[in-house]
Design an enzyme around this catalytic site. Structure first.
Site, PDB file in Angstrom:
ATOM      1  N   ASP A  97     -37.378   3.644 -49.114  1.00  0.00           N
ATOM      2  CA  ASP A  97     -38.193   4.858 -49.035  1.00  0.00           C
ATOM      3  C   ASP A  97     -39.690   4.547 -49.033  1.00  0.00           C
ATOM      4  OD1 ASP A  97     -38.690   7.557 -48.789  1.00  0.00           O
ATOM      5  OD2 ASP A  97     -38.699   7.906 -50.940  1.00  0.00           O
ATOM      6  N   CYS A 151     -27.947   8.718 -29.655  1.00  0.00           N
ATOM      7  CA  CYS A 151     -27.115   9.832 -30.114  1.00  0.00           C
ATOM      8  C   CYS A 151     -26.482  10.505 -28.899  1.00  0.00           C
ATOM      9  CB  CYS A 151     -27.929  10.820 -30.943  1.00  0.00           C
ATOM     10  SG  CYS A 151     -28.908  12.016 -30.024  1.00  0.00           S
ATOM     11  N   CYS A 154     -26.348  16.133 -27.560  1.00  0.00           N
ATOM     12  CA  CYS A 154     -25.729  17.445 -27.348  1.00  0.00           C
ATOM     13  C   CYS A 154     -26.661  18.608 -27.664  1.00  0.00           C
ATOM     14  CB  CYS A 154     -24.458  17.549 -28.188  1.00  0.00           C
ATOM     15  SG  CYS A 154     -24.763  17.533 -29.985  1.00  0.00           S
ATOM     16  N   CYS A 157     -28.161  20.100 -33.006  1.00  0.00           N
ATOM     17  CA  CYS A 157     -29.125  20.155 -34.114  1.00  0.00           C
ATOM     18  C   CYS A 157     -30.337  20.999 -33.739  1.00  0.00           C
ATOM     19  CB  CYS A 157     -29.542  18.746 -34.532  1.00  0.00           C
ATOM     20  SG  CYS A 157     -30.326  17.758 -33.237  1.00  0.00           S
ATOM     21  N   CYS A 161     -30.943  24.699 -35.759  1.00  0.00           N
ATOM     22  CA  CYS A 161     -32.003  24.662 -36.771  1.00  0.00           C
ATOM     23  C   CYS A 161     -32.438  26.089 -37.099  1.00  0.00           C
ATOM     24  CB  CYS A 161     -33.196  23.854 -36.271  1.00  0.00           C
ATOM     25  SG  CYS A 161     -34.591  23.856 -37.429  1.00  0.00           S
ATOM     26  N   CYS A 211     -23.935  18.303 -36.566  1.00  0.00           N
ATOM     27  CA  CYS A 211     -23.943  17.114 -35.706  1.00  0.00           C
ATOM     28  C   CYS A 211     -22.516  16.584 -35.514  1.00  0.00           C
ATOM     29  CB  CYS A 211     -24.822  16.026 -36.321  1.00  0.00           C
ATOM     30  SG  CYS A 211     -24.815  14.471 -35.375  1.00  0.00           S
TER      31      CYS A 211
END
Length: 267
Positions: A97, A151, A154, A157, A161, A211
């Protein structure tokens, strides 16, 4: 591979430090990067517990268990110990992080998965339910040289949203429900309404839930995520040791009370 016994069930892969040397993120932890760094070892920390754990949850899934910084540090400390014992002539430094490295880029370059349109990393095995970590070393390990994975494209997402934060190949942070749920000050009525609709008082998982690459995500092999799981929070929650502790108690208490108020009025 000789490192498999060190990393065990954790997915990991190698990429060249030279490939990211010119795009490091300025931060204090950059001072820990080994001199003459050669390799970035990207490590995935899966946290998905299975749908039954989230049935009554009202916080983002990454915040269900204890603060991931605590859990991943315990793991990376163990990894560093093993690596330093195996390769005493080399230096190894771990980051999670708070990292000077572009974490998603490194993980993709290491062949561990792809970048989603929500800017999240997606593993083929664990979906996007993973935390990313890196171990940088001055030892050379052959980097991944296969195809860069992508990815499915598609756009689910983007379409799903709730605030229209995704699109045009970027994430509009100022519209992101997760970001807005963590801001101090007054909670905008429309944002509070969305949080109440999705029964989430911290964060947002909608772009991940829809997803298709997350449908068959495997359950984490990390026992500490199960042992510390608290899927639902209520007024008076003890924030110590939780992923939302950095913001203090006022923000999540505000969210809890506002969501409860809206949901009560809708009954």
């Amino acid at each position: 591979m000789e490192t498999d016994e060190i990393f065990g069930a954790l997915p990991y892969g190698f990429s060249s430090f030279q490939a990211v040397r010119d795009c490091l993120i300025p931060c204090r932890t950059a001072s820990r990067l080994p001199e003459n760094a050669e390799t970035v070892i990207s490590v995935l920390f899966p946290y998905y517990l299975g749908e039954e754990y989230y049935r009554d949850s009202n916080v983002s899934r990454y915040a269900v268990s204890a603060d991931y910084h605590i859990i991943t540090k315990k793991i990376t400390d163990g990894l560093l110990l093993k690596l330093r014992e195996r390769y005493p002539e080399n230096k190894f430094e771990a980051f999670v992080d708070n990292s000077p490295l572009p974490e998603v880029r490194c993980a993709v370059a290491a062949g561990l998965g792809c970048l989603g349109k929500n800017n999240l990393f997606i593993s083929e095995k664990y979906g996007s339910w993973v935390f990313l970590g890196e171990i940088v070393t001055d030892r050379f390990f052959p980097p991944y040289e296969g195809k860069i994975k992508k990815c499915l494209g598609c756009d689910r997402c983007v379409r799903e949203c709730p605030t229209g934060a995704l699109g045009s190949g970027r994430v509009d942070t100022e519209k992101c429900l997760s970001f807005l749920s963590q801001k101090k000050g007054d909670l905008a009525p429309d944002i509070a309404a969305k949080m109440a609709e999705y029964n989430c008082v911290w964060g947002c998982d909608i772009c991940q839930k829809v997803c298709p690459m997350n449908i068959a995500a495997e359950i984490t092999p990390i026992a500490d995520f199960f042992a510390t799981a608290e899927p639902s929070v209520d007024s008076g929650v003890n924030v110590e040791g939780r992923a939302f502790a950095w913001r203090g108690s006022k923000v999540i208490e505000r969210n809890i009370e506002k969501v409860k108020e809206i949901q009560k009025n809708r009954r």
